[in-house]
Design an enzyme around this catalytic site. Structure first.
Site, PDB file in Angstrom:
ATOM      1  N   LYS A 140      53.054  44.085  22.582  1.00 49.03           N
ATOM      2  CA  LYS A 140      53.855  44.618  23.646  1.00 49.03           C
ATOM      3  C   LYS A 140      52.895  44.968  24.954  1.00 49.03           C
ATOM      4  O   LYS A 140      53.035  44.342  26.177  1.00 49.03           O
ATOM      5  CB  LYS A 140      54.720  45.756  23.355  1.00 49.03           C
ATOM      6  CG  LYS A 140      55.491  46.081  24.771  1.00 49.03           C
ATOM      7  CD  LYS A 140      56.501  47.530  24.119  1.00 49.03           C
ATOM      8  CE  LYS A 140      57.173  47.782  25.380  1.00 49.03           C
ATOM      9  NZ  LYS A 140      58.109  48.880  25.114  1.00 49.03           N
ATOM     10  N   HIS A 279      65.009   5.427   4.785  1.00 50.27           N
ATOM     11  CA  HIS A 279      65.669   6.097   5.984  1.00 50.27           C
ATOM     12  C   HIS A 279      66.690   7.407   5.027  1.00 50.27           C
ATOM     13  O   HIS A 279      67.708   7.343   5.261  1.00 50.27           O
ATOM     14  CB  HIS A 279      66.699   5.318   6.633  1.00 50.27           C
ATOM     15  CG  HIS A 279      65.704   4.278   7.629  1.00 50.27           C
ATOM     16  ND1 HIS A 279      64.924   4.821   8.421  1.00 50.27           N
ATOM     17  CD2 HIS A 279      65.829   3.100   7.589  1.00 50.27           C
ATOM     18  CE1 HIS A 279      64.415   3.790   9.158  1.00 50.27           C
ATOM     19  NE2 HIS A 279      64.950   2.585   8.488  1.00 50.27           N
TER      20      HIS A 279
END
Length: 527
Positions: A140, A279
């Site tokens: 922070k 695929h």
């Protein structure tokens, strides 16, 4: 915000001590005062470097087995104070709080503890409290504080100190803060996911997923999509934990297809087996007396689709099988291991990726599966249920023969890994036709049969291999038409979940064709 901030005081408290002493030495050389805790402090002191214990700074000893040591205003005040705010500075002076310019913290190894199968109490004790609190405070206040949570960032930190005469620039501190917040988020996610499983909560009020960047990818499914590969700390054998011996970096589609292939081949633990994926769908699966035979039987299902595919093996790759695989272009081969001779054969194919794992994944265990939708995501258990012969219900006048039953169970394992609607023809322990991803089950049945006819022409067979085969359907036949299409292709036995309002009509059609049919009572949709 201030750009360059000199580091005068650093707090180091690490569980993973990799590279820590080298970092401490360089910080000391830059004139940085070192603060530390517990074992980290002891190691620094033994290395001959000056260090202050955090307990000396706070005036409180570590207590409660180390649960309380950094949760103190003199620590958090030193991390959170705004150095350009007069009131903050006055408070620091009043209460004897010294600014901390660098925080180096990595967390208790909670994820590793869970992965080792530790008991409940041990996992609880490996939940870090003080570490995340300090990390969030420093992150922070990144306007003034640099926070490092990963030994991988030590080199970058030291490079910045060298380049900026012992200071860190704002952009670097912002990057470190992002990494730090991501780390604590992933840590909390690991704790909440574990606790939900430990107490049997399947639908916790909040659900999150997290991972660590393993690889930046060239692109996603298509070149215009950016992508990356993240791992979640699981030790499940597979593409994320495999060793890559050769070839280019895996692509997004390579990783997806390789995972699908390895999970499928893991269904077969008795005897050599091979799965070829294209695929994310199997275009051939085979078993044989040898691994080479298993590969050949998988390849003969659909040679056209196998070109440029992914090959997964359930046993270590041997030289004979490697010789067969390199006859066509293959993207990736994954196996539990590979002989030196097999690796030497593959070495001549620079673009062929070879991955090895120490074992097969347990086909009876899986992870949570999730899929993003607009506004949220869907979460479910992985589809790991299996069917045994004793679970099947014979619903036709004719029961399957022993040979048909073996092929039915084989076909059912494969169908679980085929996109719905899924139809799989199997004969003598190998797929001979696969129909995937169609909106109509009849179309899947026809496509699979047509592919088998095409391969009969390629192989010079006198008839389609679906003649005398069995067929699996991942969901019930809603009408007799799909079953009749399979019968016309030559199938003699059927495995399907059952459960349709028209089950009796389908059963009657099977009896009329002389088919054997069994119900599993279990569906395997895969979308």
């Amino acid at each position: 915000m201030t750009d360059l901030v000199a580091i005068r005081r650093a707090l180091i408290s690490v569980s993973d001590k990799t590279g820590m002493l080298d970092l401490a030495r360089v910080l000391h050389a830059h004139g940085v005062e070192l603060l530390s805790t517990g074992g980290t402090s002891g190691m620094i002191r033994e290395a001959g470097l000056p260090v202050r214990d955090v307990s000396d700074v706070t005036g409180f000893p570590e207590m409660m087995d180390g649960r309380v040591k950094t949760l103190h205003p003199k620590v958090h005040g030193g991390l959170l104070a705004l150095r350009d705010d007069a009131e903050h500075v006055a408070a620091m002076n009043t209460h004897g709080i010294e600014a901390i310019d660098l925080l180096v913290v990595n967390l208790y190894p909670f994820e590793e503890t869970v992965a080792k199968g530790a008991d409940y109490d041990t996992c609880i004790e490996n939940i870090d409290i003080g570490g995340p609190a300090m990390i969030r405070a420093a992150s922070k206040n990144h306007a003034f504080v640099a926070v490092v949570t990963d030994p991988a960032d030590y080199a970058d930190l030291l490079a910045q100190l060298d380049a900026n005469k012992g200071a860190t620039p704002l952009a670097f501190r912002q990057h470190l803060a992002l990494t730090a917040y991501s780390r604590t988020a992933a840590y909390d996610t690991a704790v909440s996911t574990w606790l939900a499983g430990a107490i049997g909560e399947t639908t916790p009020r909040y659900r999150s997923f997290a991972g660590k960047l393993a690889q930046g990818l060239r692109y996603g499914e298509n070149p215009h999509q950016s992508a990356a590969f993240y791992t979640n700390g699981s030790n499940r054998p597979g593409v994320a934990t495999a060793k890559q011996w050769q070839g280019k970096e895996l692509s997004y589609n390579n990783i997806n297809d390789t995972d699908a292939a390895f999970e499928l081949v893991a269904e077969f633990s008795a005897g050599p087996a091979c799965a070829i994926i294209k695929h994310a769908n199997p275009c051939g699966v085979g078993q044989g007396k040898t691994l080479t035979e298993a590969y050949q039987r998988a390849y003969q299902c659909d040679q056209t689709s196998a070109f440029g595919g992914i090959v997964a093996l359930n046993q270590p790759l041997d030289a004979a099988t490697a010789e067969e695989i390199v006859k066509i272009f293959t993207e990736v081969v994954i196996a539990p291991g590979a002989s030196d001779e097999a690796r030497a054969i593959f070495a001549a194919k620079k673009n062929l990726r070879l991955l090895t794992t120490d074992a097969l994944p347990d086909a009876g265990k899986g992870n949570l599966a999730f899929r993003q939708v607009a506004g949220g995501f869907l979460v479910q258990d992985s589809d790991v249920d299996t069917i045994k012969a004793a679970d099947l219900k014979v619903v036709t006048k004719r029961a399957p023969t022993e040979a048909e039953l073996a092929d039915l169970l084989f076909a059912w394992k494969v169908a679980k890994h085929v996109k719905s609607n899924a139809i799989v023809y199997v004969k003598d322990g190998a797929t001979v036709g696969v129909g995937a991803g169609q909106m109509s089950r009849v179309d899947s049945t026809r496509i699979a049969a047509r592919k088998a006819e095409d391969m009969a022409d390629v192989l010079g067979l006198p008839q389609s291999p679906t003649i005398g085969s069995v067929v699996a359907s991942d969901a019930f036949f809603p009408f007799p038409d799909g079953l009749l299409t399979a019968a016309a292709a030559g199938a003699t036995a059927v495995i399907q979940p059952g459960g349709s309002m028209n089950d009796q009509a389908v059963i009657d059609a099977a009896d009329a064709e002389g088919l054997a049919m069994v119900f599993t009572g279990q569906r395997h949709f895969r979308h």
